[in-house]
Design an enzyme around this catalytic site. Sequence first.
Site, PDB file in Angstrom:
ATOM      1  N   HIS A 160       0.242   2.756  13.983  1.00 54.81           N
ATOM      2  CA  HIS A 160       0.719   3.454  12.780  1.00 54.81           C
ATOM      3  C   HIS A 160      -0.255   4.617  12.563  1.00 54.81           C
ATOM      4  O   HIS A 160      -1.071   4.592  11.644  1.00 54.81           O
ATOM      5  CB  HIS A 160       0.696   2.467  11.610  1.00 54.81           C
ATOM      6  CG  HIS A 160       1.482   2.887  10.411  1.00 54.81           C
ATOM      7  ND1 HIS A 160       1.982   4.162  10.242  1.00 54.81           N
ATOM      8  CD2 HIS A 160       1.858   2.185   9.304  1.00 54.81           C
ATOM      9  CE1 HIS A 160       2.629   4.209   9.081  1.00 54.81           C
ATOM     10  NE2 HIS A 160       2.568   3.025   8.502  1.00 54.81           N
ATOM     11  N   ARG A 219       6.747   3.121   0.973  1.00 55.26           N
ATOM     12  CA  ARG A 219       5.664   4.106   0.920  1.00 55.26           C
ATOM     13  C   ARG A 219       5.730   5.149   2.021  1.00 55.26           C
ATOM     14  O   ARG A 219       5.723   6.350   1.764  1.00 55.26           O
ATOM     15  CB  ARG A 219       4.308   3.412   1.122  1.00 55.26           C
ATOM     16  CG  ARG A 219       3.438   3.271  -0.041  1.00 55.26           C
ATOM     17  CD  ARG A 219       2.451   2.148   0.245  1.00 55.26           C
ATOM     18  NE  ARG A 219       3.201   0.960   0.604  1.00 55.26           N
ATOM     19  CZ  ARG A 219       3.739   0.139  -0.290  1.00 55.26           C
ATOM     20  NH1 ARG A 219       3.554   0.344  -1.548  1.00 55.26           N
ATOM     21  NH2 ARG A 219       4.457  -0.904   0.081  1.00 55.26           N
ATOM     22  N   THR A 220       5.773   4.680   3.256  1.00 55.00           N
ATOM     23  CA  THR A 220       5.711   5.628   4.378  1.00 55.00           C
ATOM     24  C   THR A 220       6.928   6.543   4.346  1.00 55.00           C
ATOM     25  O   THR A 220       6.821   7.760   4.519  1.00 55.00           O
ATOM     26  CB  THR A 220       5.628   4.857   5.711  1.00 55.00           C
ATOM     27  OG1 THR A 220       4.522   3.963   5.633  1.00 55.00           O
ATOM     28  CG2 THR A 220       5.430   5.789   6.879  1.00 55.00           C
ATOM     29  N   ARG A 267      10.308   5.043  12.464  1.00 57.44           N
ATOM     30  CA  ARG A 267       9.688   3.715  12.397  1.00 57.44           C
ATOM     31  C   ARG A 267      10.610   2.754  13.114  1.00 57.44           C
ATOM     32  O   ARG A 267      11.822   2.794  12.930  1.00 57.44           O
ATOM     33  CB  ARG A 267       9.518   3.303  10.937  1.00 57.44           C
ATOM     34  CG  ARG A 267       9.192   1.839  10.771  1.00 57.44           C
ATOM     35  CD  ARG A 267       8.804   1.505   9.360  1.00 57.44           C
ATOM     36  NE  ARG A 267       7.460   1.978   9.069  1.00 57.44           N
ATOM     37  CZ  ARG A 267       6.736   1.542   8.034  1.00 57.44           C
ATOM     38  NH1 ARG A 267       7.221   0.669   7.195  1.00 57.44           N
ATOM     39  NH2 ARG A 267       5.514   1.995   7.831  1.00 57.44           N
ATOM     40  N   LYS A 276      28.007   0.617  17.543  1.00 56.71           N
ATOM     41  CA  LYS A 276      29.193   0.697  18.414  1.00 56.71           C
ATOM     42  C   LYS A 276      28.800   0.551  19.884  1.00 56.71           C
ATOM     43  O   LYS A 276      29.616   0.774  20.767  1.00 56.71           O
ATOM     44  CB  LYS A 276      29.887   2.048  18.239  1.00 56.71           C
ATOM     45  CG  LYS A 276      30.447   2.296  16.860  1.00 56.71           C
ATOM     46  CD  LYS A 276      31.216   3.616  16.899  1.00 56.71           C
ATOM     47  CE  LYS A 276      31.531   4.133  15.527  1.00 56.71           C
ATOM     48  NZ  LYS A 276      32.007   5.524  15.587  1.00 56.71           N
TER      49      LYS A 276
HETATM   50  C1  NCD Z   1       2.129  -1.118   6.597  1.00 53.24           C
HETATM   51  C2  NCD Z   1       3.094  -1.115   7.781  1.00 53.24           C
HETATM   52  O1  NCD Z   1       4.280  -0.911   7.606  1.00 53.24           O
HETATM   53  O2  NCD Z   1       2.579  -1.315   8.845  1.00 53.24           O
HETATM   54  N1  NCD Z   1       2.630  -0.501   5.466  1.00 53.24           N
HETATM   55  C3  NCD Z   1       2.559   0.871   5.384  1.00 53.24           C
HETATM   56  O3  NCD Z   1       3.135   1.582   6.171  1.00 53.24           O
HETATM   57  N2  NCD Z   1       1.786   1.395   4.426  1.00 53.24           N
HETATM   58  C4  NCD Z   1       1.508  -2.416   6.350  1.00 53.24           C
HETATM   59  C5  NCD Z   1       2.351  -3.637   6.189  1.00 53.24           C
HETATM   60  O4  NCD Z   1       3.574  -3.584   6.261  1.00 53.24           O
HETATM   61  O5  NCD Z   1       1.751  -4.685   5.973  1.00 53.24           O
END
Ligand code: NCD
Length: 354
Positions: free
Chosen positions: A169, A85-86, A135, A114
């Site tokens: 997040h 999703r993200t 991320r 490496k």
């Molecule tokens: C969440 C995350 O990655 O923190 N998902 C997201 O980004 N929508 C929640 C999760 O992984 O449970």
Amino acid sequence: MNVLDEKFAEFQTLPTEEKIKCFQRDGHLFDLIISQQLNRKVLDEIYDITYQLRTKSKSKAGAIHMQNLLPHKRAMLYFSQPSSRTFLSFMGACHIVGMKTSEIRDTRVSSEIKGETYDDSLRTFSSYTDLIIMRHSQKDMAERAAWLLNTYSNRPVPVINGGSGSDQHPTQAILDIYTLQESFRNRGGLDGKTVLMCGDLRRGRTVRSLSYLMRNFEDVKIIFAAPESFQMEQDLCDFLSRNKIPYIVETEGLDNVVAEADAIYMTRIQDEHDTVAGESSKVDKTKFNLGLKQMAKVKPNAIIMHPFPRRDEIDVALDPDPRAMYWRQERNGMWTRAALIAYVFRVHDKILEY
Ligand code: NCD
């Protein structure tokens, strides 16, 4: 420890308010690392941009106008932790405002394998891109990226945190607040509402980032419902107390509190953060699942949210219920992220004026 580790350790001792200044340029949001950076004015501005961008992009001419906002800029999505999703919503968001995108989704295919340091990789990425969306499984890495590029070495490439370990997040919190505000549009928005957060509150970064943003609203109450071992961390509870945001802690079961909530925010157990085998699976969390039985007690105009992915904490039988807001919440993500990018690059006036 090398000299970068030492300097970053020094930076980390700064109070949050001092760090926030380093994530700005000329007083304007530049990096987005933690949700404490977002005040009500910035949130309202991003939501206004979201609304305009979304509405005006419905026509072909409008969509093309928006794609002409940043066609000369490149974004890189550096996602070294699983995401669908993200990742997709950020990629879609970049394309809405016309940015070109590149990606690394697996450090096994980057030079880190490496033996290149994280810092060197980041500096390399910053040579090819105008925005880094990232991320990472470790808590401080987004902060380190922003510090390295924009404080320590003056490579002014904004960094947007798309999830940092179990800590934060912030863009999920932006879309969550947008969803709350829109859902309660005819009832005074989020002000005065009770938000119930349930699941793995201890290691869930979405509930942490969302809780920080509650400071921007009036008379909000929070209920944290989770088994004792998944309860919210003390640092966040202290933040709420300092900001006079009332919260209660429920450890027995969801049944006791569902009737009070205007919004129920469910989350999954974050077992990827287990430090000993079976840490999560040995906890009985069945009393914290939301099913048809609990829904019978939920207010008729309450909403159900979830950042997703879900497991069994929300029964799929609930999906057709008009109170289930999670699919809409997901769609809101791409548009709020596109608005955020336009805001960071300061081209939002061209959306509002169109
Ligand atoms: C969440 C995350 O990655 O923190 N998902 C997201 O980004 N929508 C929640 C999760 O992984 O449970």
